[in-house]
Design an enzyme around this catalytic site. Structure first.
Site, PDB file in Angstrom:
ATOM      1  N   ARG A  19       0.860  -1.185   0.000  1.00 23.44           N
ATOM      2  CA  ARG A  19       0.000   0.000   0.000  1.00 23.44           C
ATOM      3  C   ARG A  19       0.893   1.230   0.000  1.00 23.44           C
ATOM      4  O   ARG A  19       1.965   1.229   0.641  1.00 23.44           O
ATOM      5  CB  ARG A  19      -0.914   0.025   1.236  1.00 23.44           C
ATOM      6  CG  ARG A  19      -2.119  -0.903   1.153  1.00 23.44           C
ATOM      7  CD  ARG A  19      -3.151  -0.443   0.122  1.00 23.44           C
ATOM      8  NE  ARG A  19      -4.339  -1.268   0.060  1.00 23.44           N
ATOM      9  CZ  ARG A  19      -4.574  -2.248  -0.822  1.00 23.44           C
ATOM     10  NH1 ARG A  19      -3.677  -2.552  -1.727  1.00 23.44           N
ATOM     11  NH2 ARG A  19      -5.717  -2.906  -0.800  1.00 23.44           N
ATOM     12  N   HIS A  56      -1.397  -0.111  -9.896  1.00 22.16           N
ATOM     13  CA  HIS A  56      -2.103  -1.004  -8.959  1.00 22.16           C
ATOM     14  C   HIS A  56      -2.617  -2.251  -9.692  1.00 22.16           C
ATOM     15  O   HIS A  56      -3.807  -2.556  -9.672  1.00 22.16           O
ATOM     16  CB  HIS A  56      -3.254  -0.271  -8.257  1.00 22.16           C
ATOM     17  CG  HIS A  56      -3.661  -0.949  -6.972  1.00 22.16           C
ATOM     18  ND1 HIS A  56      -4.054  -0.266  -5.849  1.00 22.16           N
ATOM     19  CD2 HIS A  56      -3.723  -2.266  -6.636  1.00 22.16           C
ATOM     20  CE1 HIS A  56      -4.348  -1.118  -4.888  1.00 22.16           C
ATOM     21  NE2 HIS A  56      -4.143  -2.352  -5.349  1.00 22.16           N
TER      22      HIS A  56
HETATM   23  P1  NAP Z   1      -2.028 -10.712   5.570  1.00 23.44           P
HETATM   24  O1  NAP Z   1      -2.150 -12.171   5.306  1.00 23.44           O
HETATM   25  O2  NAP Z   1      -2.946 -10.060   6.530  1.00 23.44           O
HETATM   26  O3  NAP Z   1      -0.514 -10.460   6.034  1.00 23.44           O
HETATM   27  C1  NAP Z   1      -0.067  -9.255   6.564  1.00 23.44           C
HETATM   28  C2  NAP Z   1       1.340  -9.439   7.104  1.00 23.44           C
HETATM   29  O4  NAP Z   1       1.813  -8.183   7.595  1.00 23.44           O
HETATM   30  C3  NAP Z   1       1.391 -10.420   8.295  1.00 23.44           C
HETATM   31  O5  NAP Z   1       2.561 -11.183   8.242  1.00 23.44           O
HETATM   32  C4  NAP Z   1       1.409  -9.470   9.484  1.00 23.44           C
HETATM   33  O6  NAP Z   1       2.040  -9.997  10.628  1.00 23.44           O
HETATM   34  C5  NAP Z   1       2.259  -8.348   8.935  1.00 23.44           C
HETATM   35  N1  NAP Z   1       2.048  -7.126   9.722  1.00 23.44           N
HETATM   36  C6  NAP Z   1       0.889  -6.462   9.948  1.00 23.44           C
HETATM   37  N2  NAP Z   1       1.101  -5.406  10.768  1.00 23.44           N
HETATM   38  C7  NAP Z   1       2.439  -5.414  11.039  1.00 23.44           C
HETATM   39  C8  NAP Z   1       3.285  -4.611  11.835  1.00 23.44           C
HETATM   40  N3  NAP Z   1       2.801  -3.548  12.519  1.00 23.44           N
HETATM   41  N4  NAP Z   1       4.602  -4.922  11.918  1.00 23.44           N
HETATM   42  C9  NAP Z   1       5.094  -5.986  11.254  1.00 23.44           C
HETATM   43  N5  NAP Z   1       4.343  -6.808  10.477  1.00 23.44           N
HETATM   44  C10 NAP Z   1       3.039  -6.514  10.373  1.00 23.44           C
HETATM   45  O7  NAP Z   1      -2.128  -9.878   4.212  1.00 23.44           O
HETATM   46  P2  NAP Z   1      -1.871 -10.401   2.712  1.00 23.44           P
HETATM   47  O8  NAP Z   1      -3.049 -11.140   2.214  1.00 23.44           O
HETATM   48  O9  NAP Z   1      -0.548 -11.063   2.660  1.00 23.44           O
HETATM   49  O10 NAP Z   1      -1.834  -8.999   1.951  1.00 23.44           O
HETATM   50  C11 NAP Z   1      -0.873  -8.007   2.279  1.00 23.44           C
HETATM   51  C12 NAP Z   1      -1.252  -6.684   1.648  1.00 23.44           C
HETATM   52  O11 NAP Z   1      -1.027  -6.722   0.238  1.00 23.44           O
HETATM   53  C13 NAP Z   1      -2.736  -6.320   1.739  1.00 23.44           C
HETATM   54  O12 NAP Z   1      -3.048  -5.762   3.005  1.00 23.44           O
HETATM   55  C14 NAP Z   1      -2.901  -5.325   0.630  1.00 23.44           C
HETATM   56  O13 NAP Z   1      -2.659  -4.030   1.136  1.00 23.44           O
HETATM   57  C15 NAP Z   1      -1.785  -5.685  -0.363  1.00 23.44           C
HETATM   58  N6  NAP Z   1      -2.298  -6.157  -1.667  1.00 23.44           N
HETATM   59  C16 NAP Z   1      -1.981  -5.459  -2.787  1.00 23.44           C
HETATM   60  C17 NAP Z   1      -2.419  -5.891  -4.025  1.00 23.44           C
HETATM   61  C18 NAP Z   1      -2.020  -5.179  -5.281  1.00 23.44           C
HETATM   62  O14 NAP Z   1      -2.539  -5.477  -6.363  1.00 23.44           O
HETATM   63  N7  NAP Z   1      -1.101  -4.246  -5.222  1.00 23.44           N
HETATM   64  C19 NAP Z   1      -3.212  -7.045  -4.123  1.00 23.44           C
HETATM   65  C20 NAP Z   1      -3.543  -7.726  -2.952  1.00 23.44           C
HETATM   66  C21 NAP Z   1      -3.070  -7.282  -1.723  1.00 23.44           C
HETATM   67  P3  NAP Z   1       1.447 -11.297  11.397  1.00 23.44           P
HETATM   68  O15 NAP Z   1       1.806 -12.462  10.483  1.00 23.44           O
HETATM   69  O16 NAP Z   1       2.166 -11.320  12.663  1.00 23.44           O
HETATM   70  O17 NAP Z   1      -0.045 -11.084  11.500  1.00 23.44           O
END
Ligand code: NAP
Length: 309
Positions: free
Chosen positions: A224, A272
């Site tokens: 993001r 994006h």
């Molecule tokens: P997810 O499964 O919720 O994983 C988030 C990760 O970030 C987890 O490992 C979490 O830690 C870690 N995290 C959260 N807060 C943190 C902090 N304060 N300090 C350190 N680590 C932290 O999310 P996901 O499905 O992998 O997706 C990640 C992000 O990708 C989404 O939120 C979205 O913004 C982005 N995205 C972008 C696109 C695009 O097209 N550009 C598409 C899809 C998603 P824990 O493991 O300890 O919970």
């Protein structure tokens, strides 16, 4: 009969109507799927944050809100949302992200631009390092970060990752906490950001943290926009501290035409497009979640409203 409301941009309805109906049928769910059920008759909402619903108050009998997006930053603080919220964890979304990240990591690792942009008749032989000598860090070891990390480890890159809570993941050296962030940044020749947008993750990359990275490191952000302090990144690019930034997400989208990222020679902007939810695979998860709630089980991928993701 279960009433399911599809609430996303109208242009998405033709893509989702059939896959959702097929997934409901395959799961034995007798559902009436529509874009315009009266709110008080809705049992489940299939929800995109850029769709028409901002106030959930009228949905008095709704049992769960089933998100189509992985990122939930624009809905997680909505006080009218009292139902459980699931975010999207879709194999299609995951595979798309793995392929986008692997492509951009390999571009920088192999120095592909030198050949693609440098067809000037000179025959210059160079040998890029092997993947085993290029360290990759991933901030965020969730559904997407873990899949990307494992794919890159499979290509022989040494992969480190950082998450909020301590983790153990095969082939990835895992860190957490402030010291873990420092260690990850200090050792990342290429850094991929796959954190969610929360108050805690805003400006994770700032002047201080960018300064920890090896000189000339590459930043790749499909997470993001607010994860990065834009001005600090531009300064780090100017000084050569950061060699290149490939950015898919921005504080304002579409990225305004006059934003310096567009013109910067060491910034690649993509609109994006790193990955998108795929209707067929996503519909299966939505059907599974409805089935689980109907059977009295908890939702898969339920958002932790306090943590913000
Ligand atoms: P997810 O499964 O919720 O994983 C988030 C990760 O970030 C987890 O490992 C979490 O830690 C870690 N995290 C959260 N807060 C943190 C902090 N304060 N300090 C350190 N680590 C932290 O999310 P996901 O499905 O992998 O997706 C990640 C992000 O990708 C989404 O939120 C979205 O913004 C982005 N995205 C972008 C696109 C695009 O097209 N550009 C598409 C899809 C998603 P824990 O493991 O300890 O919970």
């Amino acid at each position: 009969m279960i009433n399911v409301l599809f609430s996303a941009l109208p242009a998405r309805w033709p893509d989702y109507a059939e896959p959702l109906r097929a997934a409901f049928a395959a799961h034995g769910i007798d559902a009436n799927l529509s874009c315009d059920h009266p709110p008080e008759e809705v049992d489940y909402i299939v929800f995109a944050p850029n769709g028409p619903i901002t106030d959930f108050t009228p949905f008095t009998r709704c049992k769960a809100v089933l998100g189509l997006w992985a990122g939930v930053e624009t809905v997680v603080d909505n006080e009218t949302l009292t139902q459980p919220l699931a975010r999207m964890v879709d194999s299609g979304l995951r595979d798309g992200m793995v392929q986008w990240v692997a492509g951009h990591v390999l571009r920088h690792h192999l120095g592909l631009d030198i050949d693609i942009l440098g067809q000037d008749g000179t025959w210059t032989v160079r040998t890029p390092p092997l993947a085993r000598d290029r360290r990759v860090g991933i901030l965020g070891l969730g559904a997407l970060g873990t899949a990307c990390g494992q794919a890159l480890a499979g290509l022989d890159f040494p992969v480190m990752g950082w998450s909020r809570r301590p983790k153990k993941i095969e082939n990835i050296t895992c860190y957490s906490g402030e010291a873990g962030l420092r260690k990850t940044l200090e050792n990342s020749d290429i850094l991929v950001l796959l954190l969610p947008q929360t108050p805690e993750t805003e400006n994770t990359l700032n002047a201080d943290t960018l300064a920890l990275m090896p000189r000339g490191a590459v930043v790749i952000n499909p997470g993001r926009g607010p994860l990065i302090d834009d001005d600090a990144l531009l300064e780090a690019l100017e000084s050569g501290q950061i060699g290149h930034a490939t950015l898919d997400v921005f504080r304002i989208e579409p990225l305004p035409e006059d934003h310096p990222f567009w013109a910067h020679p060491n910034v690649t902007v993509t609109p994006h497009i790193a990955s998108a939810t795929r209707p067929e695979t996503a519909s299966t998860l939505i059907a599974e979640n409805i089935q689980r709630v109907e059977n009295g089980q908890s939702l898969l991928n339920q958002v932790d409203r306090a943590a913000g993701y």
